[in-house]
Design a protein around this motif. Structure first.
Motif, PDB file in Angstrom:
ATOM      1  N   LEU A 103       9.544   0.001   0.329  1.00 46.00           N
ATOM      2  CA  LEU A 103       8.424  -0.927   0.437  1.00 46.00           C
ATOM      3  C   LEU A 103       7.835  -1.181  -0.947  1.00 46.00           C
ATOM      4  N   LEU A 104       8.042  -2.398  -1.454  1.00 43.79           N
ATOM      5  CA  LEU A 104       7.543  -2.756  -2.781  1.00 43.79           C
ATOM      6  C   LEU A 104       6.077  -3.156  -2.749  1.00 43.79           C
ATOM      7  N   TYR A 105       5.696  -3.952  -1.722  1.00 47.87           N
ATOM      8  CA  TYR A 105       4.359  -4.510  -1.684  1.00 47.87           C
ATOM      9  C   TYR A 105       3.750  -4.398  -0.292  1.00 47.87           C
ATOM     10  N   ALA A 106       2.464  -4.044  -0.237  1.00 49.72           N
ATOM     11  CA  ALA A 106       1.644  -4.170   0.963  1.00 49.72           C
ATOM     12  C   ALA A 106       0.662  -5.295   0.673  1.00 49.72           C
ATOM     13  N   VAL A 107       0.826  -6.399   1.363  1.00 50.59           N
ATOM     14  CA  VAL A 107       0.226  -7.678   1.002  1.00 50.59           C
ATOM     15  C   VAL A 107      -0.863  -8.060   2.000  1.00 50.59           C
ATOM     16  N   ASN A 108      -1.988  -8.534   1.506  1.00 55.71           N
ATOM     17  CA  ASN A 108      -3.056  -9.045   2.360  1.00 55.71           C
ATOM     18  C   ASN A 108      -3.147 -10.559   2.226  1.00 55.71           C
ATOM     19  N   PRO A 112       4.815   6.297  -1.860  1.00 54.17           N
ATOM     20  CA  PRO A 112       4.620   6.164  -3.304  1.00 54.17           C
ATOM     21  C   PRO A 112       5.526   5.081  -3.889  1.00 54.17           C
ATOM     22  N   GLY A 113       4.939   4.284  -4.779  1.00 56.98           N
ATOM     23  CA  GLY A 113       5.667   3.169  -5.370  1.00 56.98           C
ATOM     24  C   GLY A 113       5.278   1.836  -4.777  1.00 56.98           C
ATOM     25  N   CYS A 114       4.693   1.858  -3.605  1.00 54.10           N
ATOM     26  CA  CYS A 114       4.208   0.633  -2.974  1.00 54.10           C
ATOM     27  C   CYS A 114       2.965   0.133  -3.711  1.00 54.10           C
ATOM     28  N   GLN A 115       2.888  -1.165  -3.954  1.00 57.62           N
ATOM     29  CA  GLN A 115       1.739  -1.767  -4.631  1.00 57.62           C
ATOM     30  C   GLN A 115       0.962  -2.650  -3.659  1.00 57.62           C
ATOM     31  N   SER A 116      -0.358  -2.596  -3.756  1.00 55.67           N
ATOM     32  CA  SER A 116      -1.207  -3.462  -2.934  1.00 55.67           C
ATOM     33  C   SER A 116      -1.362  -4.820  -3.607  1.00 55.67           C
ATOM     34  N   VAL A 117      -1.479  -5.869  -2.785  1.00 55.59           N
ATOM     35  CA  VAL A 117      -1.547  -7.244  -3.288  1.00 55.59           C
ATOM     36  C   VAL A 117      -2.625  -8.005  -2.524  1.00 55.59           C
ATOM     37  N   ILE A 118      -3.441  -8.771  -3.259  1.00 56.99           N
ATOM     38  CA  ILE A 118      -4.430  -9.647  -2.633  1.00 56.99           C
ATOM     39  C   ILE A 118      -4.764 -10.772  -3.613  1.00 56.99           C
ATOM     40  N   SER A 119      -5.416 -11.814  -3.125  1.00 56.53           N
ATOM     41  CA  SER A 119      -5.808 -12.925  -3.980  1.00 56.53           C
ATOM     42  C   SER A 119      -6.846 -12.490  -5.010  1.00 56.53           C
ATOM     43  N   ARG A 120      -6.706 -13.014  -6.211  1.00 60.70           N
ATOM     44  CA  ARG A 120      -7.706 -12.741  -7.257  1.00 60.70           C
ATOM     45  C   ARG A 120      -9.054 -13.374  -6.921  1.00 60.70           C
ATOM     46  N   ASP A 121      -9.046 -14.349  -6.008  1.00 62.00           N
ATOM     47  CA  ASP A 121     -10.286 -15.012  -5.611  1.00 62.00           C
ATOM     48  C   ASP A 121     -11.005 -14.294  -4.480  1.00 62.00           C
ATOM     49  N   SER A 122     -10.437 -13.193  -3.999  1.00 58.61           N
ATOM     50  CA  SER A 122     -11.017 -12.487  -2.858  1.00 58.61           C
ATOM     51  C   SER A 122     -12.190 -11.597  -3.242  1.00 58.61           C
ATOM     52  N   GLY A 123     -12.257 -11.214  -4.514  1.00 53.97           N
ATOM     53  CA  GLY A 123     -13.279 -10.272  -4.950  1.00 53.97           C
ATOM     54  C   GLY A 123     -12.926  -8.831  -4.657  1.00 53.97           C
ATOM     55  N   ALA A 124     -11.752  -8.597  -4.076  1.00 51.71           N
ATOM     56  CA  ALA A 124     -11.308  -7.245  -3.734  1.00 51.71           C
ATOM     57  C   ALA A 124     -10.430  -6.673  -4.836  1.00 51.71           C
ATOM     58  N   SER A 125     -10.219  -5.360  -4.771  1.00 52.94           N
ATOM     59  CA  SER A 125      -9.371  -4.672  -5.741  1.00 52.94           C
ATOM     60  C   SER A 125      -7.976  -4.473  -5.178  1.00 52.94           C
ATOM     61  N   ALA A 126      -6.974  -4.558  -6.048  1.00 52.59           N
ATOM     62  CA  ALA A 126      -5.591  -4.308  -5.655  1.00 52.59           C
ATOM     63  C   ALA A 126      -4.776  -4.062  -6.912  1.00 52.59           C
TER      64      ALA A 126
END
Length: 210
Positions: free
Chosen positions: A45-50, A69-83
């Motif tokens: 699993l490379l990415y866990a995407v929102n 381990p190794g999985c990266q979280s992804v979200i929009s930069r416009d969401s105001g959230a961290s990833a």
């Protein structure tokens, strides 16, 4: 994959040859289930995407990063959230021979993204476009005008046979097509003015986790 409390769909996509995978819209309560499936299938699993910051459930990306381990979280930069990875319009997430293109589709929230498979056979629309419906626009930076334009300009311009996979469904439906929604969606076949009037008069209750 389905989470019954918030009626959320989570999608696991993988390249059968390389075993690289992405998970779209994971939920905290089902992160262990998703981890078990990833391991059973021998996937990386490379990415866990929102698709966006959800008001009705807590994302499972943080726990998935611990469990896989190794999985990266992804979200929009416009969401105001961290990833780990903040993305926007046109960004591409690659897994094996496949890729997801991010399309900015604000209106439900400022940070909504639709993810389109590289052959345009599938679109994961989050809460922007639901089956015969759409996400609410009355809180979390919601804007009916923005949502209408997002769907018509970024989703309805895809091929008619492109499959539409939403983040939620409350009636048991699982998939639609762009052509079906373009012609049958009772909200988004309205004019912009009629859509704004409808969305402004829904008077919906706030989600349980607000």
């Amino acid at each position: 994959l389905f989470e019954a409390e918030s009626f959320t769909y989570t999608y696991l996509l993988a390249d059968a040859r390389t075993k690289e995978a992405v998970l779209i819209d994971p939920v905290l309560e089902t992160a262990q289930r998703d981890t078990t499936l990833v391991k059973q299938l021998g996937l990386n699993l490379l990415y866990a995407v929102n698709t966006h910051c959800h008001a009705d459930h807590i994302t499972g990306t943080g726990l998935l990063k611990q469990l896989l381990p190794g999985c990266q979280s992804v979200i929009s930069r416009d969401s105001g959230a961290s990833a780990d990875v903040l993305i926007g319009e046109g960004h591409t997430l690659r897994f094996g021979a496949f890729a997801l293109e991010a399309r900015s589709t604000p209106g439900h929230t400022d940070g909504c993204l639709t993810y389109v498979l590289n052959d345009q056979s599938m679109a994961f629309t989050g809460d922007a476009l639901l089956i015969r419906g759409c996400g609410r626009t009355d809180f979390q930076q919601g804007s009916p005008e923005s949502l209408y334009r997002s769907v018509h300009q970024k989703i309805f311009t895809l091929p008619g046979d492109c499959l539409v996979y939403p983040a939620h469904d409350y009636t048991g439906q699982t998939v639609s097509t762009v052509e079906e929604e373009r012609t049958q969606n009772p909200r988004l076949t309205l004019s912009l003015e009629a859509f704004v009037e409808l969305m402004s008069s829904l008077n919906l209750l706030k989600p349980k986790q607000i």
